[in-house]
Design a protein around this motif. Structure first.
Motif, mmCIF file in Angstrom:
data_model
loop_
_atom_site.group_PDB
_atom_site.id
_atom_site.type_symbol
_atom_site.label_atom_id
_atom_site.label_comp_id
_atom_site.label_asym_id
_atom_site.label_seq_id
_atom_site.Cartn_x
_atom_site.Cartn_y
_atom_site.Cartn_z
ATOM 1 N N LEU A 34 0.803 -1.225 0.000
ATOM 2 C CA LEU A 34 0.000 0.000 0.000
ATOM 3 C C LEU A 34 0.836 1.275 0.000
ATOM 4 C CD1 LEU A 34 -2.931 -0.861 2.468
ATOM 5 C CD2 LEU A 34 -3.055 -0.664 -0.019
ATOM 6 N N GLY A 35 1.637 1.505 1.030
ATOM 7 C CA GLY A 35 2.395 2.750 1.167
ATOM 8 C C GLY A 35 2.964 2.839 2.566
ATOM 9 N N ALA A 36 3.403 4.024 2.946
ATOM 10 C CA ALA A 36 3.899 4.408 4.269
ATOM 11 C C ALA A 36 4.287 3.252 5.184
ATOM 12 C CB ALA A 36 2.887 5.330 4.930
ATOM 13 N N ARG A 37 3.399 2.871 6.100
ATOM 14 C CA ARG A 37 3.719 1.842 7.101
ATOM 15 C C ARG A 37 4.081 0.505 6.459
ATOM 16 N NH1 ARG A 37 -0.395 -0.043 11.967
ATOM 17 N NH2 ARG A 37 0.538 -2.086 12.411
ATOM 18 N N GLY A 38 3.306 0.090 5.471
ATOM 19 C CA GLY A 38 3.560 -1.199 4.849
ATOM 20 C C GLY A 38 4.897 -1.259 4.149
ATOM 21 N N ILE A 39 5.219 -0.220 3.379
ATOM 22 C CA ILE A 39 6.506 -0.188 2.674
ATOM 23 C C ILE A 39 7.651 -0.110 3.673
ATOM 24 C CG2 ILE A 39 7.949 1.157 1.107
ATOM 25 C CD1 ILE A 39 5.438 1.907 -0.433
ATOM 26 N N GLY A 40 7.479 0.682 4.740
ATOM 27 C CA GLY A 40 8.520 0.776 5.758
ATOM 28 C C GLY A 40 8.824 -0.569 6.386
ATOM 29 N N ALA A 41 7.770 -1.354 6.665
ATOM 30 C CA ALA A 41 7.968 -2.673 7.260
ATOM 31 C C ALA A 41 8.718 -3.602 6.308
ATOM 32 C CB ALA A 41 6.621 -3.279 7.649
ATOM 33 N N ARG A 42 8.359 -3.554 5.018
ATOM 34 C CA ARG A 42 9.033 -4.421 4.055
ATOM 35 C C ARG A 42 10.503 -4.041 3.895
ATOM 36 N NH1 ARG A 42 8.439 -9.532 1.655
ATOM 37 N NH2 ARG A 42 10.465 -9.660 0.641
ATOM 38 N N LEU A 43 10.792 -2.747 3.837
ATOM 39 C CA LEU A 43 12.180 -2.302 3.738
ATOM 40 C C LEU A 43 12.986 -2.743 4.954
ATOM 41 C CD1 LEU A 43 11.516 1.276 2.338
ATOM 42 C CD2 LEU A 43 12.749 -0.541 1.136
ATOM 43 N N HIS A 44 12.359 -2.637 6.127
ATOM 44 C CA HIS A 44 13.049 -3.057 7.353
ATOM 45 C C HIS A 44 13.353 -4.552 7.303
ATOM 46 C CE1 HIS A 44 14.156 -2.777 11.625
ATOM 47 N NE2 HIS A 44 13.627 -3.993 11.725
ATOM 48 N N TRP A 45 12.381 -5.345 6.870
ATOM 49 C CA TRP A 45 12.591 -6.788 6.778
ATOM 50 C C TRP A 45 13.771 -7.117 5.872
ATOM 51 C CZ3 TRP A 45 11.492 -11.350 8.857
ATOM 52 C CH2 TRP A 45 11.709 -12.496 8.090
ATOM 53 N N GLU A 46 13.884 -6.386 4.785
ATOM 54 C CA GLU A 46 14.922 -6.667 3.800
ATOM 55 C C GLU A 46 16.300 -6.160 4.215
ATOM 56 O OE1 GLU A 46 11.967 -6.381 -0.126
ATOM 57 O OE2 GLU A 46 13.440 -4.804 0.281
ATOM 58 N N MET A 47 16.348 -5.067 4.985
ATOM 59 C CA MET A 47 17.609 -4.368 5.180
ATOM 60 C C MET A 47 18.216 -4.473 6.572
ATOM 61 S SD MET A 47 16.899 -0.802 3.135
ATOM 62 C CE MET A 47 16.640 -0.766 1.355
ATOM 63 N N VAL A 48 17.440 -4.853 7.578
ATOM 64 C CA VAL A 48 17.915 -4.791 8.960
ATOM 65 C C VAL A 48 17.811 -6.166 9.607
ATOM 66 C CG1 VAL A 48 17.685 -3.647 11.190
ATOM 67 C CG2 VAL A 48 17.126 -2.405 9.092
ATOM 68 N N GLY A 49 18.874 -6.573 10.284
ATOM 69 C CA GLY A 49 18.885 -7.862 10.955
ATOM 70 C C GLY A 49 18.301 -7.802 12.351
ATOM 71 N N PRO A 50 18.053 -8.962 12.981
ATOM 72 C CA PRO A 50 17.373 -9.009 14.284
ATOM 73 C C PRO A 50 18.223 -8.557 15.459
ATOM 74 C CG PRO A 50 18.000 -11.218 13.586
ATOM 75 C CD PRO A 50 18.286 -10.312 12.427
ATOM 76 N N ASP A 51 19.530 -8.456 15.287
ATOM 77 C CA ASP A 51 20.406 -8.089 16.407
ATOM 78 C C ASP A 51 20.781 -6.607 16.414
ATOM 79 O OD1 ASP A 51 20.478 -10.765 17.270
ATOM 80 O OD2 ASP A 51 22.078 -11.221 15.847
ATOM 81 N N VAL A 52 20.257 -5.860 15.459
ATOM 82 C CA VAL A 52 20.599 -4.441 15.346
ATOM 83 C C VAL A 52 19.872 -3.643 16.414
ATOM 84 C CG1 VAL A 52 20.425 -2.399 13.864
ATOM 85 C CG2 VAL A 52 21.084 -4.617 12.891
#
Length: 652
Positions: A34-52
């Motif tokens: 959709l946008g905003a929140r949804g895109i932010g969540a997907r980018l986070h999933w792709e770019m940031v690891g769980p220990d950060v």
């Protein structure tokens, strides 16, 4: 996505502060979110690891707009900021925060759907975006300035048509509740993302655009916008009253006996007016300007900003007067959350856990001097302010660490391992939907249930406890969940068979508004201007379709998008080890009279959580997403990564 892109600019700006490089991402690949929140969540999933951690350079901070941002769509101008939150305790995890105003629209006019900030600079910088021209500029001269000073310096450097998102000393000093502020007081106020900017040495993002946003059906959008406005509000010149939302989110600024309001009405030293985001027909906030020059004006006072502290009322003999305003302006300048002070720090003095002398403040609690010095000591981490800057949860649970303060922490933290403050909202306002909704919702985000609960409980539409009020609640319950019993159970504080569906609808509603950039207060599905007080549940979806040309024409289709976003966020938590235990309350909650008297008990809540899991497609035994659910939502790659990379055995 359609061949012709409407609502979106089609590109996201990626800035790596470690290397100084910039690049772009194609927005269309994120259309399922959709946008905003949804895109932010997907980018986070792709770019940031769980220990950060929140202030690690590996944390990625995203500023994402929505398709409706920058269009005439009413209530559609929000920007969502997301990343690992330094506020979260004891495990720093993913969170989002939303702010309004003009910064998001200006970013769209510059040709960008969002900004993705990676890495960290070694020296202070600010990001200058002028259409396709992107520069990382030196900010040594800006570092140390408060938020108001930064904006005025940059407006003098360029012009005041530039929109600026910036941090103050609290962000520079990595205070866990530091905010990102734009204009006078539009803030990404939750999550401590000001500290994330500070850790990256990013003082500000400055934007100016010369473009526009393409719309699929401009005429339809105008017609729907007018229809929504007529359901929501009236002009001051019309015979019907303006909507009760107008003027202030919670109303204290416009009540009789209010000091600032009285001064404004008398027309002597204060000028007050309505304030809202771009294209907003409601104007839920209040703007204030002191003619005597005592304080700078502020653009949008709302929510907890409208609440004077009891001590201020006593010491300064004011309702909401100049003492509260002076405190609010200090928050804005320092870039320190008003929420943190009002709901986290101030009660420590109310309950005697802290005294002014503990922070070496020679002034009574509630005085202007006390509030100013307290905000500054936390923002600059001076003395005991250094411990308070780490957050209430740390302060109570670790720094003081007595049985009494640990209990106080547990009473305010909804679920084990999370710093999710309910402020007793569940018990005192929204009953079972609040208890259940807060339990299964990750992050300092009780507003997910709160935002929607207004739809079925809002006393500003119809007088509470009236026959018309009960009729409206039951009509909405019939429309949304197929039975009037859902409203009856809510009224009677019963956690029944309809509570889980209500919480599910509430969470998806918030997923929708956060992702399409709408405001939680934009609710034309209830109206004080129709005979039955019913508005139009579908109008917000129709507005989105008029902008984008993409048809989301049913609850089922909307839920498909929102389920995908919600479950992706659940997966982000799962890879950090969050499971069923993180959806349970501390034992002391069940023993508290304020909850017990409203009927909260372990058995009903457990049953409600299990029912919620069933609706969501979450495994009842583990609290983990089912593989079949992730695959159904187009998240098979997420399931594969959870199992393959993170070693999580997903239930089928």
């Amino acid at each position: 996505m359609a061949d012709q892109l409407y609502g979106y600019t089609g590109k996201l700006l990626v800035v790596d502060l470690s290397t100084g490089e910039t690049s772009t991402l194609d927005t269309t690949q994120y259309a399922p979110y959709l946008g905003a929140r949804g895109i932010g969540a997907r980018l986070h999933w792709e770019m940031v690891g769980p220990d950060v951690k929140g202030t690690d350079s590996e944390n990625v901070l995203t500023f994402i707009t929505s398709p409706t941002t920058g269009t005439p769509c009413p209530g559609g101008q929000k920007t969502c900021v997301s990343g690992v939150s330094p506020h979260m305790y004891p495990v720093e995890t993913y969170l989002k925060s939303v702010f309004g105003g003009m910064w998001g629209p200006e970013l769209k006019y510059a040709g960008w759907d969002g900004v993705v900030v990676k890495g960290a600079s070694e020296t202070p910088v600010y990001l200058l975006i002028r259409d396709d021209n992107v520069e990382i500029r030196d900010a040594d001269d800006l570092w140390g300035m408060d938020t108001q000073q930064v904006q005025h310096v940059l407006w003098d450097r360029f012009d005041d048509n530039y929109r600026i998102a910036t941090i103050g000393p609290a962000g520079e000093n990595l205070v866990s509740d530091a905010v990102i502020l734009s204009d006078d007081s539009n803030c990404a106020g939750k999550g401590g993302f000001g500290a994330v900017m500070g850790s990256k040495k990013l003082k500000a993002i400055v934007v100016r655009g010369s473009g526009s946003v393409s719309i699929a059906d401009p005429q339809k959008l105008l017609e729907l916008s007018y229809q929504a406005q007529r359901l929501l509000t009236r002009k001051e010149t019309e015979s019907e009253p303006s909507h009760a939302y107008r003027g202030s989110l919670f109303g204290p600024l416009s009540t009789e006996g209010n000091d600032i309001w009285k001064e404004g009405q008398e027309g002597t030293n204060v000028r007050t007016g309505l304030a809202g985001c771009m294209m907003c027909p409601i104007a839920c906030g209040m703007s204030i300007k002191f003619k005597d020059g005592a304080y700078e004006s502020t653009g949008h006072i709302m929510c907890v900003e409208c609440n004077a502290e009891p001590e201020e009322m006593v010491v300064e003999n004011e309702n909401w007067g100049r003492a509260a305003f002076a405190r609010l302006k200090e928050h804005d300048k320092m870039g320190y959350s008003v929420w943190a002070m009002h709901l986290d720090i101030w009660p420590l003095f109310t309950y005697g856990i802290l005294k002014p002398e503990d922070l070496e403040i020679d002034a009574p609690v509630g005085s202007k001097k006390f509030a100013k010095e307290l905000v500054r000591k936390i923002s600059y981490r001076e003395g005991l302010g250094d411990e308070l800057a780490k957050g209430r949860a740390h302060f109570l649970n670790e720094f003081i660490g007595t049985d009494a303060t640990k209990l106080m922490y547990q009473m305010q933290a909804v679920a084990t391992g999370q710093s999710r403050l309910t402020y007793n909202y569940g018990a005192n306002f929204y009953g079972p939907i609040g208890w259940l909704g807060a339990s299964v919702s990750r992050g300092r985000d009780n507003d997910q249930t709160w935002a929607f609960s207004n739809t079925i409980t809002d006393p500003r539409i119809v007088a509470p406890a009236s026959e018309a009020y009960n009729t409206l609640q039951q009509a909405l319950a019939k429309q949304l969940w197929g039975s009037e019993q859902a409203a009856i159970d809510s009224t009677n504080r019963v956690l029944g068979d309809y509570t889980a569906p209500q919480a599910y609808t509430a969470h998806n509603f918030k997923c929708w508004v956060d992702s399409v950039g709408s405001c939680s207060q934009f609710m034309p599905h209830v109206s004080m201007y129709t005979d039955d007080f019913m508005g139009d549940w579908s109008i917000r979806r129709n507005l989105y379709s008029a902008v984008t040309g993409l048809a989301i024409d049913s609850d089922e289709k909307e839920n498909e998008y929102c389920d995908r976003i919600w479950m992706l966020e659940r997966a982000i938590g799962a890879r950090q080890g969050q499971d069923k235990e993180d959806d349970w309350l501390f034992d002391c909650i069940f023993e508290d009279d304020s909850y017990k008297n409203f009927g909260l008990n372990r058995e009903d809540l457990r049953r409600g959580i299990d029912q919620y899991y069933g609706i969501r497609g979450i495994d009842v035994e583990t609290g983990l997403p089912k593989r079949s659910t992730l695959e159904r939502l187009g998240l098979a790659d997420v399931a594969d990564r959870l199992e393959g990379e993170y070693g999580i055995a997903l239930p089928a």
